[in-house]
Every structure is written in C-alpha cells, then in structure tokens.
Design a protein around this motif. Structure first.
Motif, PDB file in Angstrom:
ATOM      1  N   VAL A 180       0.847  -1.198   0.000  1.00  0.00           N
ATOM      2  CA  VAL A 180       0.000   0.000   0.000  1.00  0.00           C
ATOM      3  C   VAL A 180       0.883   1.249   0.000  1.00  0.00           C
ATOM      4  CG1 VAL A 180      -1.711   1.309   1.331  1.00  0.00           C
ATOM      5  CG2 VAL A 180      -1.945  -1.169   1.110  1.00  0.00           C
TER       6      VAL A 180
ATOM      7  N   ALA B  35       2.622   1.545  -3.413  1.00  0.00           N
ATOM      8  CA  ALA B  35       1.647   1.966  -4.419  1.00  0.00           C
ATOM      9  C   ALA B  35       1.366   3.461  -4.299  1.00  0.00           C
ATOM     10  CB  ALA B  35       0.358   1.152  -4.276  1.00  0.00           C
ATOM     11  N   ALA B  36       1.207   3.946  -3.077  1.00  0.00           N
ATOM     12  CA  ALA B  36       0.947   5.371  -2.868  1.00  0.00           C
ATOM     13  C   ALA B  36       2.116   6.211  -3.385  1.00  0.00           C
ATOM     14  CB  ALA B  36       0.693   5.646  -1.391  1.00  0.00           C
TER      15      ALA B  36
ATOM     16  N   SER C  92      -2.834   2.210  -7.535  1.00  0.00           N
ATOM     17  CA  SER C  92      -3.530   1.462  -6.497  1.00  0.00           C
ATOM     18  C   SER C  92      -2.699   0.255  -6.063  1.00  0.00           C
ATOM     19  CB  SER C  92      -4.891   0.984  -7.004  1.00  0.00           C
ATOM     20  OG  SER C  92      -4.717  -0.037  -7.972  1.00  0.00           O
ATOM     21  N   GLN C  93      -2.987  -0.240  -4.876  1.00  0.00           N
ATOM     22  CA  GLN C  93      -2.302  -1.437  -4.391  1.00  0.00           C
ATOM     23  C   GLN C  93      -2.622  -2.623  -5.299  1.00  0.00           C
ATOM     24  OE1 GLN C  93      -3.848  -4.344  -2.809  1.00  0.00           O
ATOM     25  NE2 GLN C  93      -1.833  -5.289  -2.751  1.00  0.00           N
TER      26      GLN C  93
ATOM     27  N   HIS D  72      -3.225  -2.567  -8.536  1.00  0.00           N
ATOM     28  CA  HIS D  72      -2.421  -2.438  -9.759  1.00  0.00           C
ATOM     29  C   HIS D  72      -0.974  -2.857  -9.472  1.00  0.00           C
ATOM     30  CE1 HIS D  72      -1.025   0.309 -13.320  1.00  0.00           C
ATOM     31  NE2 HIS D  72      -0.803  -0.966 -13.536  1.00  0.00           N
TER      32      HIS D  72
END
Length: 101
Positions: free
Chosen positions: A22, A25-26, A31-32, A34
């Motif tokens: 997470v 991804a951020a 997104s997590q 993806h």
C-alpha cells in the motif's frame, strides 16, 4: 507476457524500509491492486510508471537509476542472469524475514 518480475527488488527494498505494498503503491501514485498485478507479472508498467519505479528504487536504495536499468536490461537478455538475481532476492528476502523475527 515475460516471466520476469521487475518489481521484486523494489518490493524487497520497500520491506527493508518497513513499507507495505500500500505504501509503495501510494509512492508510485497507483492502487495497491495495480501494484500487485505488476509484481505478479500480470501487467507491464508503461514508460512513465517504469521511470517512477526507477526513481523510487533509487530513493530507497540510494542507487543510481542507470545501474538499475542496466540490471533490468541484463535480466531481459539472459534468463540465467534473471534466475540468479531472482534467487539472490529470495535469499535476501528470507534473511530479512528471519532478521525481523
């Protein structure tokens, strides 16, 4: 789709820094879900995302992004090299997991 998983090293570096999928991804502005698909080789990153991945890996490891690209190119050209890098990353991940327990 190629067998290689180019984000293994980024995930490993992220874990060493205490970052989750997470968090990574951020930092990549995706997104997590993806990121998970990219990690598992279900999707390939586009040119912009690949640059962001290189930049984040550089930030996490303090490595020159040209070195990372050279390793990626070598892995794409040689399955033996790719297998060796994957084995090394698994060993490093295993050792990191053992160290954190």
């Amino acid at each position: 789709m190629p067998d290689e998983k180019p984000l293994d090293s980024l995930v490993f570096l992220g874990r060493k820094k205490g970052l989750s999928q997470v968090d990574l991804a951020a930092k990549l502005n995706i997104s997590q879900g993806h990121l998970s698909k990219l990690i598992n080789g279900l999707h390939e990153p586009g040119a912009k995302l690949r640059r962001r991945i290189d930049e984040l890996a550089q930030e996490l490891a303090g490595l020159d992004s040209s070195w990372l690209r050279a390793v990626q190119r070598a892995a794409q050209q040689s399955s033996d090299f790719r297998d060796a890098v994957s084995a090394l990353l698994r060993i490093m991940h295993s050792n990191a997991s053992a160290d954190s327990t």
